[in-house]
Design a protein around this motif. Structure first.
Motif, PDB file in Angstrom:
ATOM      1  N   ARG A  87       0.812  -1.225   0.000  1.00 27.76           N
ATOM      2  CA  ARG A  87       0.000   0.000   0.000  1.00 27.76           C
ATOM      3  C   ARG A  87       0.846   1.275   0.000  1.00 27.76           C
ATOM      4  N   THR A  88       2.149   1.145   0.235  1.00 28.64           N
ATOM      5  CA  THR A  88       3.000   2.336   0.273  1.00 28.64           C
ATOM      6  C   THR A  88       3.562   2.704  -1.094  1.00 28.64           C
ATOM      7  N   ALA A  89       3.104   2.016  -2.121  1.00 25.69           N
ATOM      8  CA  ALA A  89       3.583   2.341  -3.470  1.00 25.69           C
ATOM      9  C   ALA A  89       3.182   3.777  -3.812  1.00 25.69           C
ATOM     10  N   PRO A  90       4.056   4.499  -4.470  1.00 24.18           N
ATOM     11  CA  PRO A  90       3.727   5.885  -4.822  1.00 24.18           C
ATOM     12  C   PRO A  90       2.512   5.932  -5.757  1.00 24.18           C
ATOM     13  N   PRO A  91       1.485   6.688  -5.406  1.00 24.18           N
ATOM     14  CA  PRO A  91       0.284   6.748  -6.254  1.00 24.18           C
ATOM     15  C   PRO A  91       0.573   7.267  -7.658  1.00 24.18           C
ATOM     16  N   THR A  92       1.565   8.139  -7.770  1.00 24.12           N
ATOM     17  CA  THR A  92       1.891   8.661  -9.105  1.00 24.12           C
ATOM     18  C   THR A  92       2.453   7.566  -9.996  1.00 24.12           C
ATOM     19  N   ALA A  93       3.264   6.680  -9.418  1.00 27.16           N
ATOM     20  CA  ALA A  93       3.816   5.577 -10.202  1.00 27.16           C
ATOM     21  C   ALA A  93       2.722   4.596 -10.622  1.00 27.16           C
ATOM     22  N   VAL A  94       1.780   4.346  -9.718  1.00 26.36           N
ATOM     23  CA  VAL A  94       0.665   3.458 -10.050  1.00 26.36           C
ATOM     24  C   VAL A  94      -0.190   4.080 -11.145  1.00 26.36           C
ATOM     25  N   ASP A  95      -0.468   5.371 -11.027  1.00 25.55           N
ATOM     26  CA  ASP A  95      -1.249   6.061 -12.055  1.00 25.55           C
ATOM     27  C   ASP A  95      -0.527   6.066 -13.396  1.00 25.55           C
ATOM     28  N   HIS A 108      -0.874   2.693 -14.980  1.00 25.12           N
ATOM     29  CA  HIS A 108      -2.230   2.532 -15.536  1.00 25.12           C
ATOM     30  C   HIS A 108      -2.368   3.317 -16.836  1.00 25.12           C
ATOM     31  N   ALA A 109      -1.810   4.526 -16.868  1.00 21.13           N
ATOM     32  CA  ALA A 109      -1.898   5.353 -18.073  1.00 21.13           C
ATOM     33  C   ALA A 109      -1.129   4.736 -19.237  1.00 21.13           C
ATOM     34  N   LEU A 110      -0.064   4.040 -18.926  1.00 21.41           N
ATOM     35  CA  LEU A 110       0.716   3.378 -19.979  1.00 21.41           C
ATOM     36  C   LEU A 110       0.117   2.046 -20.402  1.00 21.41           C
ATOM     37  N   GLY A 111      -0.966   1.645 -19.748  1.00 23.98           N
ATOM     38  CA  GLY A 111      -1.642   0.406 -20.126  1.00 23.98           C
ATOM     39  C   GLY A 111      -0.963  -0.843 -19.603  1.00 23.98           C
ATOM     40  N   ALA A 112      -0.299  -0.746 -18.468  1.00 25.45           N
ATOM     41  CA  ALA A 112       0.400  -1.899 -17.904  1.00 25.45           C
ATOM     42  C   ALA A 112      -0.600  -2.897 -17.337  1.00 25.45           C
ATOM     43  N   SER A 113      -0.253  -4.158 -17.458  1.00 19.74           N
ATOM     44  CA  SER A 113      -1.099  -5.202 -16.894  1.00 19.74           C
ATOM     45  C   SER A 113      -0.917  -5.243 -15.379  1.00 19.74           C
ATOM     46  N   ARG A 114      -1.779  -6.006 -14.704  1.00 21.79           N
ATOM     47  CA  ARG A 114      -1.646  -6.136 -13.246  1.00 21.79           C
ATOM     48  C   ARG A 114      -0.302  -6.750 -12.875  1.00 21.79           C
ATOM     49  N   TRP A 115       0.135  -7.730 -13.648  1.00 18.24           N
ATOM     50  CA  TRP A 115       1.406  -8.393 -13.388  1.00 18.24           C
ATOM     51  C   TRP A 115       2.564  -7.398 -13.508  1.00 18.24           C
ATOM     52  N   THR A 116       2.537  -6.577 -14.542  1.00 12.69           N
ATOM     53  CA  THR A 116       3.597  -5.582 -14.733  1.00 12.69           C
ATOM     54  C   THR A 116       3.569  -4.556 -13.605  1.00 12.69           C
ATOM     55  N   LEU A 117       2.379  -4.120 -13.224  1.00 18.23           N
ATOM     56  CA  LEU A 117       2.257  -3.186 -12.109  1.00 18.23           C
ATOM     57  C   LEU A 117       2.821  -3.792 -10.830  1.00 18.23           C
ATOM     58  N   LEU A 118       2.486  -5.035 -10.584  1.00 20.45           N
ATOM     59  CA  LEU A 118       2.984  -5.715  -9.384  1.00 20.45           C
ATOM     60  C   LEU A 118       4.497  -5.852  -9.421  1.00 20.45           C
ATOM     61  N   ARG A 119       5.019  -6.265 -10.567  1.00 18.96           N
ATOM     62  CA  ARG A 119       6.446  -6.544 -10.683  1.00 18.96           C
ATOM     63  C   ARG A 119       7.293  -5.272 -10.697  1.00 18.96           C
ATOM     64  N   ARG A 120       6.799  -4.228 -11.347  1.00 18.28           N
ATOM     65  CA  ARG A 120       7.617  -3.020 -11.526  1.00 18.28           C
ATOM     66  C   ARG A 120       7.430  -1.956 -10.443  1.00 18.28           C
ATOM     67  N   LEU A 130       4.757  -2.279  -7.337  1.00 25.67           N
ATOM     68  CA  LEU A 130       4.286  -2.679  -6.013  1.00 25.67           C
ATOM     69  C   LEU A 130       5.318  -3.499  -5.233  1.00 25.67           C
ATOM     70  N   VAL A 131       5.909  -4.502  -5.857  1.00 22.29           N
ATOM     71  CA  VAL A 131       6.883  -5.342  -5.142  1.00 22.29           C
ATOM     72  C   VAL A 131       8.125  -4.551  -4.741  1.00 22.29           C
ATOM     73  N   PRO A 132       8.717  -3.741  -5.633  1.00 15.79           N
ATOM     74  CA  PRO A 132       9.866  -2.954  -5.168  1.00 15.79           C
ATOM     75  C   PRO A 132       9.542  -2.000  -4.018  1.00 15.79           C
ATOM     76  N   SER A 133       8.312  -1.465  -3.984  1.00 17.58           N
ATOM     77  CA  SER A 133       7.981  -0.575  -2.876  1.00 17.58           C
ATOM     78  C   SER A 133       7.686  -1.356  -1.594  1.00 17.58           C
ATOM     79  N   ALA A 134       7.319  -2.637  -1.719  1.00 17.91           N
ATOM     80  CA  ALA A 134       7.014  -3.456  -0.542  1.00 17.91           C
ATOM     81  C   ALA A 134       8.243  -4.180  -0.002  1.00 17.91           C
ATOM     82  N   LEU A 135       9.339  -4.170  -0.729  1.00 17.31           N
ATOM     83  CA  LEU A 135      10.524  -4.924  -0.296  1.00 17.31           C
ATOM     84  C   LEU A 135      11.062  -4.519   1.072  1.00 17.31           C
ATOM     85  N   PRO A 136      11.140  -3.248   1.426  1.00 14.56           N
ATOM     86  CA  PRO A 136      11.633  -2.937   2.782  1.00 14.56           C
ATOM     87  C   PRO A 136      10.767  -3.566   3.874  1.00 14.56           C
ATOM     88  N   ASN A 137       9.464  -3.511   3.713  1.00 12.59           N
ATOM     89  CA  ASN A 137       8.586  -4.132   4.708  1.00 12.59           C
ATOM     90  C   ASN A 137       8.708  -5.645   4.694  1.00 12.59           C
TER      91      ASN A 137
END
Length: 142
Positions: free
Chosen positions: A36-44, A47-59, A61-68
């Motif tokens: 949930r700590t992923a930067p909202p601008t990066a997520v947006d 989405h604007a670039l048409g990334a799939s859920r897998w790409t969003l997760l891999r590029r 969400l997971v890097p932002s969740a790694l410290p936790n």
């Protein structure tokens, strides 16, 4: 632990279940809070670039969740040994917890201290393994 032992049955079956339960929930909470700590601008942007859920997760969400995730791994690695030992102490038929319990009842202090030292060494070893995984993950995802 007694409730799980009543459901599953006393013996060595209860030890892995209790250990997994006590290690899974803190890791789950920390990882989901990290997602949930992923930067909202990066997520947006993704989405604007048409990334799939897998790409969003891999590029993103997971890097932002790694410290936790790394903190959760460090916490759970050492506490899982303690959880296993307490489960063996209360409901198991073998293992370090049962050895500690039997030694305590028989006033065999050397054996009880030996079990405690082995459990401590295992906790430290698992913590060190988690720390090395954290360092590897940081180097990999920079």
């Amino acid at each position: 632990i007694p409730l799980v032992a009543r459901v599953v049955g006393y013996g060595d079956k209860v030890v892995p279940i209790v250990t997994i339960m006590l290690a899974f929930f803190p890791a789950y909470v920390m990882t989901t809070s990290g997602l949930r700590t992923a930067p909202p601008t990066a997520v947006d942007l993704m989405h604007a670039l048409g990334a799939s859920r897998w790409t969003l997760l891999r590029r993103v969400l997971v890097p932002s969740a790694l410290p936790n995730l790394h903190v959760a791994l460090r916490l759970c690695a050492s506490s899982a040994v303690l959880a296993a030992m307490v489960a063996e102490f209360l409901a198991g038929t073998s293992g370090l917890g049962r050895l500690f319990s039997n030694s305590r009842v028989r006033f065999d202090n050397e054996r009880a201290w030996g079990a405690a030292v082995i459990a401590t060494a295992l906790s430290v070893a698992f913590f060190q393994i988690a720390l090395r995984l954290e360092r590897w993950g940081r180097a990999r995802f920079r």
